[in-house]
Design a protein around this motif. Structure first.
Motif, PDB file in Angstrom:
ATOM      1  N   SER A 223       1.018  -1.103   0.009  1.00  0.00           N
ATOM      2  CA  SER A 223       0.007  -0.060   0.189  1.00  0.00           C
ATOM      3  C   SER A 223       0.923   1.374  -0.032  1.00  0.00           C
ATOM      4  CB  SER A 223      -1.139   0.013   1.211  1.00  0.00           C
ATOM      5  OG  SER A 223      -1.993  -1.082   1.236  1.00  0.00           O
ATOM      6  N   CYS A 236      -8.436  -0.138   3.158  1.00  0.00           N
ATOM      7  CA  CYS A 236      -8.129  -0.813   4.444  1.00  0.00           C
ATOM      8  C   CYS A 236      -8.998  -1.218   5.251  1.00  0.00           C
ATOM      9  CB  CYS A 236      -6.834   0.015   4.966  1.00  0.00           C
ATOM     10  SG  CYS A 236      -7.294   1.732   5.147  1.00  0.00           S
ATOM     11  N   GLY A 240      -6.978  -4.658  10.434  1.00  0.00           N
ATOM     12  CA  GLY A 240      -6.340  -5.500   9.434  1.00  0.00           C
ATOM     13  C   GLY A 240      -7.414  -6.752   8.796  1.00  0.00           C
ATOM     14  N   ASN A 247      -6.428  -7.697   5.280  1.00  0.00           N
ATOM     15  CA  ASN A 247      -6.315  -6.563   4.399  1.00  0.00           C
ATOM     16  C   ASN A 247      -5.223  -5.768   5.085  1.00  0.00           C
ATOM     17  OD1 ASN A 247      -8.610  -6.263   2.310  1.00  0.00           O
ATOM     18  ND2 ASN A 247      -9.342  -7.178   4.354  1.00  0.00           N
ATOM     19  N   CYS A 248      -4.706  -4.593   4.396  1.00  0.00           N
ATOM     20  CA  CYS A 248      -3.959  -3.631   4.849  1.00  0.00           C
ATOM     21  C   CYS A 248      -4.785  -2.868   6.054  1.00  0.00           C
ATOM     22  CB  CYS A 248      -3.495  -2.537   3.850  1.00  0.00           C
ATOM     23  SG  CYS A 248      -2.691  -1.235   4.458  1.00  0.00           S
TER      24      CYS A 248
END
Length: 520
Positions: A223, A236, A240, A247-248
Motif C-alpha cells: 500500500s 484498508c 487488518g 487486508n492492509c
C-alpha cells in the motif's frame, strides 16, 4: 518524532477507504448484524474516514438492509456499495445507497488470465465490454463510480492498461488496483501504478487506489509503495481484518504516513486519537481479538520490558517510541473508578475511552459497573471497556441466565443445576455430565434451549490484572452449517462462559427469526 499539525503544500491528502464492513466482515466468523454494522459505521465517522464501503447489497437481504440503514443515517463520509459488473448487482447497490448524500457504486470484474480462463470463461474483448457496460450503468445512477479490475496485479500489464482506459472513458472516477490474493511485492506494486500513470492517456481523470491483501505479510508495504508511485486512495480495514490473512490495516498505513511524513509527504484526515477505541470496538463486535504485538493498537505496542529500553523511555520517550501513545488513543493512567464513583464520572471516563453512550446505554452500564464495584476494589480501564462492549452487543436476549450451580472434583463427573429465563417462562434443568464445569454448563444450556450446536472455538483471557480481574470469554458455535460467535464477561470464568454461550445461542435464535427473502 514527527507530529504533523499542519500540512505543507507539497503534502498530498490520501483518501482512506474503509472496507471493514464489507471485506473485513468476510473474515470467517466475523459477520455482523445490521445494528452492529451501524455502530461500527458511526465509529468510522468519528475516526474521520473518507469512504465507508458499507457492504455488498446483492449478497443477502440482511446485507442490503444494513447498507441502506447506513446510507440513510450516516452523514459525512461517502457511502459505497459493492457490485459485480451485472445489471442486477448495480441496480441493487444503487437501491441500497440512493438516500446517501454522497453515494458511490464500486463495480468490479476479474481481468487476470487465470480468472478469465477458469472463472469467467471470457475473452479479453468480452472483459472490456462487460467492464464498460457495468461502469456506464453505475454512472447513470451517480457520478462517483469506482472500478476494480479484480486480480489486477496478476493481469498482463498491457491488457490492464486497456481495461483501465476503457473504464475511465465509460465514467469511472476511481480506479482501484487490487492485489486480490496478496501476491504482489512492493517493487511490483510500484511498477504497476507507475506504468498506469505513464501509459493510460486519461488516467488524470481518475483517482488511483490500491487494495492489498496480507497473504505474504506485505499488505502495508504494498500500500505504501502504491502511495509512493502516485496512488491517491488506500483501501484498508480496522485491525487488518478481511478475507484469509486480511487486508492492509487502517491504523498502520495512517500512522506510517503520519510518523514518516518527512519521507512520504502525504497525510490523511484520520483523527488518530480514535484508532485504539475504534480497534477495540471492532474487536469486541467481531470477536476477532487483536494480537498483543499488533502494530499501533496491540497491548504491547507501547510496552517496554528491557531495562535499557525502560531507562531510555523514562529519560526521553523518543529514544524508543516513534509515536506517542496518546496520539493513537492510549492513556498512561489506567486506574479509573471505584464503588463510590457517580454516573457523571462514569460517562466522562467512557467518553475519554472513545465511547459515546446513549442515556439508555449509560443506565445499563452504570448498573453493571455498580455490580462489578461490589466485587472488585479497583476498576481499571480494561474492566470498563469490557463492560461497555458487552452491553453494546446488539442482539435480542431470548434466553437469559438466571442462576447456576456446579459441583465437581478430581475423578468426579460434574453436576450442574442451571436456570434460564425466556420471557416470563423459567426453564431449569439438573444433569450430571461433561468433561468439566464449563462443558457441563454448555450441555445444560444446549438441553434447555433445544438448539444442537458444536463448539468450534473457545477462548478465555483476563481483561486486567489481579486475582479478581474480569474474565472475558469468546466462543464460536456451529449450528446448521453456520458459525455464530458469543462473548461474555464476569469475574467468574464459568459464568462468563455461560454468558458467551448464551450470547451465541441468542444470535442463532435471532437469525432464525429473520424473514426469509422474497422473490422479486
Amino acid at each position: 518524532m514527527t507530529d504533523i499539525k499542519t500540512h505543507p503544500e507539497e503534502s498530498r491528502q490520501i483518501v482512506i477507504f474503509d472496507t471493514t464492513l464489507r471485506d473485513g466482515e468476510q473474515s470467517p466468523g466475523a459477520s455482523m448484524n445490521p445494528a452492529e454494522k451501524l455502530e461500527v459505521a458511526k465509529a468510522l465517522v468519528q475516526l474521520g474516514v473518507d469512504v465507508i464501503e458499507a457492504g455488498f447489497p446483492i449478497a443477502s437481504p440482511g446485507d442490503f438492509e444494513a447498507v441502506r440503514d447506513i446510507a440513510r443515517s450516516i452523514r459525512g463520509p461517502t457511502i459505497c456499495a459493492l457490485a459485480r459488473c451485472r445489471n442486477e448487482d448495480i441496480d441493487r447497490a444503487w437501491e441500497a445507497i440512493c438516500e446517501s448524500l454522497s453515494p458511490r457504486i464500486h463495480v468490479f470484474l476479474a481481468t487476470s488470465a487465470i480468472h478469465r480462463e477458469h472463472k469467467l470463461r471470457m475473452s479479453k474483448e468480452q472483459i472490456i465490454d462487460h467492464a464498460v457496460a457495468g461502469v456506464r450503468r453505475a454512472a447513470n445512477y451517480c457520478p462517483d463510480v469506482e472500478f476494480s479490475p479484480e486480480d489486477a496485479v496478476r493481469t498482463e500489464i498491457d491488457f490492464l492498461c486497456q481495461v483501465v482506459e476503457a473504464a475511465i472513458e465509460a465514467g469511472a472516477t476511481t480506479i482501484n488496483i487490487p492485489d486480490t490474493v496478496g501476491y504482489a511485492t512492493p517493487a511490483q506494486m510500484r511498477h504497476v501504478i507507475e506504468t498506469l500513470r505513464r501509459r493510460v492517456p486519461n488516467i488524470d481523470r481518475a483517482v488511483i487506489s490500491v487494495h492489498c491483501h496480507d497473504d505474504l505479510g506485505l499488505a502495508l508495504a504494498n500500500s505504501l509503495a502504491g502511495i509512493e508511485a502516485g496512488a491517491g486512495q488506500v483501501e484498508c480495514t480496522i485491525n487488518g481484518i478481511g478475507e484469509r490473512a486480511g487486508n492492509c490495516a487502517l491504523e498502520e498505513v495512517v500512522m506510517a504516513l503520519r510518523t514518516r511524513h518527512d519521507y512520504y509527504r502525504a497525510h490523511t484526515r484520520i483523527v488518530t486519537q480514535r484508532l485504539v477505541p475504534t480497534s477495540r470496538l471492532v474487536a469486541g463486535i467481531t470477536g476477532l481479538q487483536v494480537q498483543r504485538n499488533k502494530a499501533i493498537v496491540g497491548r504491547n505496542a507501547f510496552a517496554h520490558e528491557a531495562g535499557i529500553h525502560q531507562d531510555g523511555v523514562l529519560k526521553e520517550p523518543r529514544t524508543y517510541e516513534i509515536m506517542r501513545p496518546e496520539d493513537v488513543g492510549l492513556t498512561r493512567s489506567d486506574l479509573v473508578l471505584g464503588k463510590h464513583s457517580g454516573r457523571a464520572a462514569l460517562a466522562a471516563r467512557a467518553e475519554e475511552l472513545g465511547y459515546r453512550l446513549t442515556p439508555e446505554q449509560l443506565n445499563i452500564l452504570f448498573e453493571d459497573f455498580k455490580r462489578l464495584a461490589d466485587k472488585k476494589k479497583e476498576i481499571y480501564d480494561g474492566d470498563l471497556i469490557a463492560l461497555i462492549e458487552h452491553q453494546m452487543q446488539t442482539v435480542a436476549e431470548t434466553f437469559v441466565l438466571e442462576s447456576y450451580e456446579v459441583s465437581t472434583g478430581t475423578g468426579r463427573t460434574p453436576r450442574v443445576r442451571l436456570a434460564l429465563r425466556r420471557g416470563e417462562e423459567r426453564l431449569e434443568t439438573e444433569l450430571s455430565a461433561g468433561d468439566g464445569p464449563i462443558d457441563a454448563v454448555f450441555l445444560a444450556i444446549e438441553k434447555l434451549t433445544g438448539l444442537p450446536v458444536v463448539c468450534r472455538d473457545f477462548h478465555v483471557h483476563s481483561v486486567t490484572v489481579g486475582k479478581d480481574a474480569l474474565g472475558e470469554v469468546t466462543v464460536q458455535l456451529e449450528h446448521a452449517g453456520e458459525l455464530y460467535r458469543g462473548r461474555g464477561v464476569s469475574t467468574d470464568s464459568v459464568e462468563a462462559s455461560a454468558l458467551a454461550f448464551l450470547n451465541a445461542i441468542n444470535r442463532i435464535v435471532a437469525n432464525q427469526a429473520e424473514p426469509a427473502p422474497t422473490a422479486e
